[in-house]
Design a protein around this motif. Sequence first.
Motif, PDB file in Angstrom:
ATOM      1  N   SER A   1     -20.821 -39.931 -60.811  1.00 22.02           N
ATOM      2  CA  SER A   1     -21.798 -38.935 -60.377  1.00 22.02           C
ATOM      3  C   SER A   1     -21.056 -37.659 -60.003  1.00 22.02           C
ATOM      4  O   SER A   1     -21.579 -36.558 -60.134  1.00 22.02           O
ATOM      5  CB  SER A   1     -22.588 -39.436 -59.162  1.00 22.02           C
ATOM      6  OG  SER A   1     -23.220 -40.652 -59.462  1.00 22.02           O
ATOM      7  N   THR A   2     -19.824 -37.805 -59.518  1.00 19.01           N
ATOM      8  CA  THR A   2     -18.981 -36.670 -59.156  1.00 19.01           C
ATOM      9  C   THR A   2     -18.392 -36.076 -60.430  1.00 19.01           C
ATOM     10  O   THR A   2     -17.809 -36.787 -61.235  1.00 19.01           O
ATOM     11  CB  THR A   2     -17.825 -37.117 -58.230  1.00 19.01           C
ATOM     12  OG1 THR A   2     -18.373 -37.781 -57.095  1.00 19.01           O
ATOM     13  CG2 THR A   2     -16.976 -35.938 -57.794  1.00 19.01           C
TER      14      THR A   2
ATOM     15  N   VAL B   1     -15.965 -39.137 -53.562  1.00 17.05           N
ATOM     16  CA  VAL B   1     -16.284 -39.302 -54.980  1.00 17.05           C
ATOM     17  C   VAL B   1     -17.352 -40.390 -55.076  1.00 17.05           C
ATOM     18  O   VAL B   1     -17.424 -41.275 -54.230  1.00 17.05           O
ATOM     19  CB  VAL B   1     -15.039 -39.677 -55.809  1.00 17.05           C
ATOM     20  CG1 VAL B   1     -14.056 -38.522 -55.836  1.00 17.05           C
ATOM     21  CG2 VAL B   1     -14.379 -40.936 -55.288  1.00 17.05           C
ATOM     22  N   SER B   2     -18.184 -40.299 -56.102  1.00 11.73           N
ATOM     23  CA  SER B   2     -19.303 -41.235 -56.205  1.00 11.73           C
ATOM     24  C   SER B   2     -19.538 -41.648 -57.650  1.00 11.73           C
ATOM     25  O   SER B   2     -19.441 -40.833 -58.564  1.00 11.73           O
ATOM     26  CB  SER B   2     -20.561 -40.573 -55.633  1.00 11.73           C
ATOM     27  OG  SER B   2     -21.677 -41.423 -55.782  1.00 11.73           O
ATOM     28  N   ALA B   3     -19.824 -42.925 -57.842  1.00 14.03           N
ATOM     29  CA  ALA B   3     -20.169 -43.458 -59.161  1.00 14.03           C
ATOM     30  C   ALA B   3     -21.344 -44.419 -59.009  1.00 14.03           C
ATOM     31  O   ALA B   3     -21.584 -44.960 -57.925  1.00 14.03           O
ATOM     32  CB  ALA B   3     -18.973 -44.180 -59.774  1.00 14.03           C
TER      33      ALA B   3
ATOM     34  N   GLY C   1     -16.028 -44.422 -51.357  1.00 13.12           N
ATOM     35  CA  GLY C   1     -15.407 -43.408 -52.195  1.00 13.12           C
ATOM     36  C   GLY C   1     -14.893 -42.213 -51.411  1.00 13.12           C
ATOM     37  O   GLY C   1     -14.517 -41.194 -51.996  1.00 13.12           O
ATOM     38  N   ALA C   2     -14.868 -42.320 -50.075  1.00 10.45           N
ATOM     39  CA  ALA C   2     -14.392 -41.209 -49.237  1.00 10.45           C
ATOM     40  C   ALA C   2     -12.866 -41.147 -49.257  1.00 10.45           C
ATOM     41  O   ALA C   2     -12.187 -42.154 -49.069  1.00 10.45           O
ATOM     42  CB  ALA C   2     -14.890 -41.377 -47.814  1.00 10.45           C
ATOM     43  N   ILE C   3     -12.347 -39.944 -49.498  1.00  8.59           N
ATOM     44  CA  ILE C   3     -10.909 -39.678 -49.436  1.00  8.59           C
ATOM     45  C   ILE C   3     -10.688 -38.838 -48.183  1.00  8.59           C
ATOM     46  O   ILE C   3     -11.266 -37.750 -48.051  1.00  8.59           O
ATOM     47  CB  ILE C   3     -10.428 -38.911 -50.688  1.00  8.59           C
ATOM     48  CG1 ILE C   3     -10.721 -39.726 -51.949  1.00  8.59           C
ATOM     49  CG2 ILE C   3      -8.948 -38.554 -50.571  1.00  8.59           C
ATOM     50  CD1 ILE C   3     -10.525 -38.954 -53.236  1.00  8.59           C
ATOM     51  N   SER C   4      -9.869 -39.327 -47.265  1.00  4.99           N
ATOM     52  CA  SER C   4      -9.713 -38.610 -45.999  1.00  4.99           C
ATOM     53  C   SER C   4      -8.299 -38.751 -45.458  1.00  4.99           C
ATOM     54  O   SER C   4      -7.533 -39.614 -45.874  1.00  4.99           O
ATOM     55  CB  SER C   4     -10.721 -39.126 -44.970  1.00  4.99           C
ATOM     56  OG  SER C   4     -10.540 -40.511 -44.759  1.00  4.99           O
TER      57      SER C   4
END
Length: 196
Positions: free
Chosen positions: A129-130, A148-150, A180-183
């Motif tokens: 989706s991203t 990010v999302s799928a 999907g979070a990058i932090s």
Amino acid sequence: STTGQYRYNSTTGFFEGYNGTSFVSLAPTPTVSSVSPTEIESEAGGNVDIVITGTNFDTGTTVKFIGNDNSEFSASSVAFNSATQITATVAKNSFANSKEPYDIKVTANSGLTASKDNTINVDNSPSWSTAAGSLGGGFEGDSYSFTVSATDADGDTVAYSEIGGTVLSGQNLTLNSSTGAISGDPTNVTSSTTLS
């Protein structure tokens, strides 16, 4: 023709008996015991070879796939491997998510049939989706948070992971496998840096 009459059918190559209504082949009935693969990625394109194992197959055996709505389509070709194995070739995009699971119906040259219910499911890969490209930027010392999302057409749970390297963990960033979070607060750098 009289009931009980027998004859040889030179077209099918089998003897037949008349049952009072029609001639019925006296050939052995085929069976289907297993199918491989049982999951098809319909969006991948191209063809898939489906190996069907059973008994009493012959060179004239045909294969049909029947959706849960009773719609059906035939294999584009069927290779006779042996009396216990055939290979059906079919376009992957013939299978639709909404019509799974698919039954398989095998028809021998004699006209006798065998089927196996709920045999093939559709399992497509997740899609992003991203959009591809930059997730964003910031300054040294800042904490970052990007997501990010799928989605999965089959409704399966999507899990996220970094493959082919350790860009994220090597820069003090973490990837949440569920969201999907990058932090994190990236490692300090001496000049403008892009992490790919």
